[in-house]
Design a protein around this motif. Sequence first.
Motif, mmCIF file in Angstrom:
data_model
loop_
_atom_site.group_PDB
_atom_site.id
_atom_site.type_symbol
_atom_site.label_atom_id
_atom_site.label_comp_id
_atom_site.label_asym_id
_atom_site.label_seq_id
_atom_site.Cartn_x
_atom_site.Cartn_y
_atom_site.Cartn_z
ATOM 1 N N ILE A 266 3.929 -11.664 5.270
ATOM 2 C CA ILE A 266 3.532 -12.794 6.106
ATOM 3 C C ILE A 266 2.039 -13.027 5.974
ATOM 4 O O ILE A 266 1.273 -12.122 5.635
ATOM 5 C CB ILE A 266 3.887 -12.551 7.596
ATOM 6 N N PHE A 267 1.608 -14.261 6.244
ATOM 7 C CA PHE A 267 0.193 -14.587 6.277
ATOM 8 C C PHE A 267 -0.386 -14.222 7.646
ATOM 9 O O PHE A 267 0.269 -14.387 8.677
ATOM 10 C CB PHE A 267 -0.023 -16.084 6.057
ATOM 11 N N THR A 268 -1.624 -13.734 7.647
ATOM 12 C CA THR A 268 -2.357 -13.552 8.897
ATOM 13 C C THR A 268 -3.245 -14.773 9.127
ATOM 14 O O THR A 268 -3.369 -15.650 8.258
ATOM 15 C CB THR A 268 -3.219 -12.290 8.869
ATOM 16 N N ARG A 269 -3.877 -14.812 10.279
ATOM 17 C CA ARG A 269 -4.731 -15.947 10.629
ATOM 18 C C ARG A 269 -5.895 -16.079 9.659
ATOM 19 O O ARG A 269 -6.335 -17.193 9.350
ATOM 20 C CB ARG A 269 -5.252 -15.729 12.061
ATOM 21 N N GLU A 270 -6.403 -14.956 9.153
ATOM 22 C CA GLU A 270 -7.548 -14.984 8.232
ATOM 23 C C GLU A 270 -7.140 -15.263 6.792
ATOM 24 O O GLU A 270 -8.002 -15.319 5.905
ATOM 25 C CB GLU A 270 -8.293 -13.647 8.288
ATOM 26 N N GLY A 271 -5.848 -15.415 6.527
ATOM 27 C CA GLY A 271 -5.394 -15.677 5.174
ATOM 28 C C GLY A 271 -5.033 -14.433 4.394
ATOM 29 O O GLY A 271 -4.699 -14.515 3.196
ATOM 30 N N HIS A 272 -5.080 -13.251 5.027
ATOM 31 C CA HIS A 272 -4.631 -12.027 4.376
ATOM 32 C C HIS A 272 -3.099 -11.965 4.380
ATOM 33 O O HIS A 272 -2.428 -12.723 5.079
ATOM 34 C CB HIS A 272 -5.209 -10.801 5.080
ATOM 35 N N ILE A 273 -2.567 -11.035 3.615
ATOM 36 C CA ILE A 273 -1.120 -10.843 3.527
ATOM 37 C C ILE A 273 -0.764 -9.494 4.131
ATOM 38 O O ILE A 273 -1.286 -8.456 3.703
ATOM 39 C CB ILE A 273 -0.640 -10.898 2.057
ATOM 40 N N PHE A 274 0.099 -9.527 5.136
ATOM 41 C CA PHE A 274 0.604 -8.296 5.743
ATOM 42 C C PHE A 274 2.013 -8.053 5.198
ATOM 43 O O PHE A 274 2.861 -8.954 5.242
ATOM 44 C CB PHE A 274 0.637 -8.429 7.264
ATOM 45 N N THR A 275 2.265 -6.852 4.671
ATOM 46 C CA THR A 275 3.552 -6.551 4.052
ATOM 47 C C THR A 275 4.189 -5.320 4.684
ATOM 48 O O THR A 275 3.499 -4.441 5.210
ATOM 49 C CB THR A 275 3.393 -6.302 2.534
ATOM 50 N N THR A 276 5.501 -5.271 4.616
ATOM 51 C CA THR A 276 6.251 -4.064 4.963
ATOM 52 C C THR A 276 7.210 -3.763 3.815
ATOM 53 O O THR A 276 7.736 -4.679 3.173
ATOM 54 C CB THR A 276 7.058 -4.237 6.265
ATOM 55 N N GLY A 277 7.411 -2.471 3.564
ATOM 56 C CA GLY A 277 8.292 -2.066 2.474
ATOM 57 C C GLY A 277 8.566 -0.580 2.534
ATOM 58 O O GLY A 277 8.480 0.043 3.596
ATOM 59 N N PHE A 278 8.846 0.000 1.368
ATOM 60 C CA PHE A 278 9.220 1.411 1.288
ATOM 61 C C PHE A 278 8.455 2.089 0.151
ATOM 62 O O PHE A 278 8.149 1.463 -0.868
ATOM 63 C CB PHE A 278 10.725 1.558 1.031
ATOM 64 N N THR A 279 8.161 3.368 0.355
ATOM 65 C CA THR A 279 7.564 4.157 -0.707
ATOM 66 C C THR A 279 8.658 4.596 -1.681
ATOM 67 O O THR A 279 9.851 4.363 -1.464
ATOM 68 C CB THR A 279 6.865 5.408 -0.138
#
Length: 438
Positions: free
Chosen positions: A193-206
């Motif tokens: 997803i995009f954050t307010r500052e334009g960064h990308i927040f991700t979730t996943g698996f190792t």
Amino acid sequence: MCSQPTLNMLFQWLHACFQSCCLRTPLAYCIWKTGRVDKNHPLVSGHSAPVLDIDWCPHNDNVIASASDDTTIMVWQIPDYTPVRSITEPIVTLEGHSKRVGIITWHPTARNVLLSAGGDNVIIIWNVGTGEALFVLNDIHTDLIYNVCWNQNGSLISTTCKDKKVRIIDPRKKLVVTEKFAPHEGMRPMRAIFTREGHIFTTGFTRMSQRELGLWDPKSFDEPIVLQEMDTSNGVLLPFYDPDSSIVYLCGKGDSSIRYFEITDEPPYVHYLNTYSSKEPQRGMGFMPKRGLDVSKCEIARFYKLHERKCEPIVMTVPRKSDLFQDDLYPDTAGPEPALEAEEWATGKDAGPLLISLRDGYVPLKNRELKVTKKNILDKRALQGPRRSYSTCDSSLSRTVLEELLEEIKSLRAMVQGQEKRISELEHKLSQFTNGTS
């Protein structure tokens, strides 16, 4: 992916919840109207296969879109009153995918712009007001698309895919701006997803199947800002982001907890705040828009947790002694008015969301009917070869007959619309009578 009965139950509950929202002001107080939904409660049902995704329109509280295994997207107008019969006729049906449609999401700032992603690895951006596809992205993804997210002004989208890539895409240019291969090394699904500052927040698996979160700068995708291991579980972490407070809530499928973090500009950048825990696992989760919260009780988030046979509201509040409006908790937030029309956005114009204050609470706008104006497909077809007449009658006579038929069709259409309006008014009066309001 949820099963058909589960999603149908969620659809039914959301529909019932929305009706209670419209009957009370402000919108937030629908949370207190709880109980079992009658088995004969009217449904929104028109798909011929399981419903896979739904999304309320951010610019019209009476409009909801649904995507289905039958390859179609349907857009529905939900009345302010509880209808007597199930709603089976959508405002518009969007057809363009060749396989199931598992993702739909409305544009955050442009009116009537809807994005869909299907099992055919194609993304289509629709103008719901005309029922036409604005842009088709059919050669970017090589495998199943896991999720799609708009940025704050709707100029870019982020996607995650089974090919292990996170892509930042300019949909109007049909161009991949930047991409990252395997931000999480595991093979299980990712979310971004995009954050307010334009960064990308991700979730996943190792690689060892531990759940992991990450924060990335798309301008330098090589190294993460944060990459943090969470725990060992099979449930995919679904992120819900509040841009006003920069808090991201992580809800795992099959988990019985919700963990939330604050994203800041200072190390460690992703700050753990707290965990909400319960006894029963969640099968799905819904997230109330900020303007639907009860500001008088310092409510900062509300979830709708889907169990096997019920839907439970979960309220998160910040304890404050004062009864006054808390400015720090409720900065101006995105309102229901769109900043752009679909045609403006399609030609390259961008605009951030129009903000409103929640100081006096949010009062829902009057029901606005979604109007769809479809263009005549015959206008797009050029005549091929010389014209041939298949009638032996005079051309002027044929034209006269045609005009008479068209007038008769217009008259019949007006009659049908009048009858539909009359039936709707009678249903409204009947619902008031049965509810004891008149």
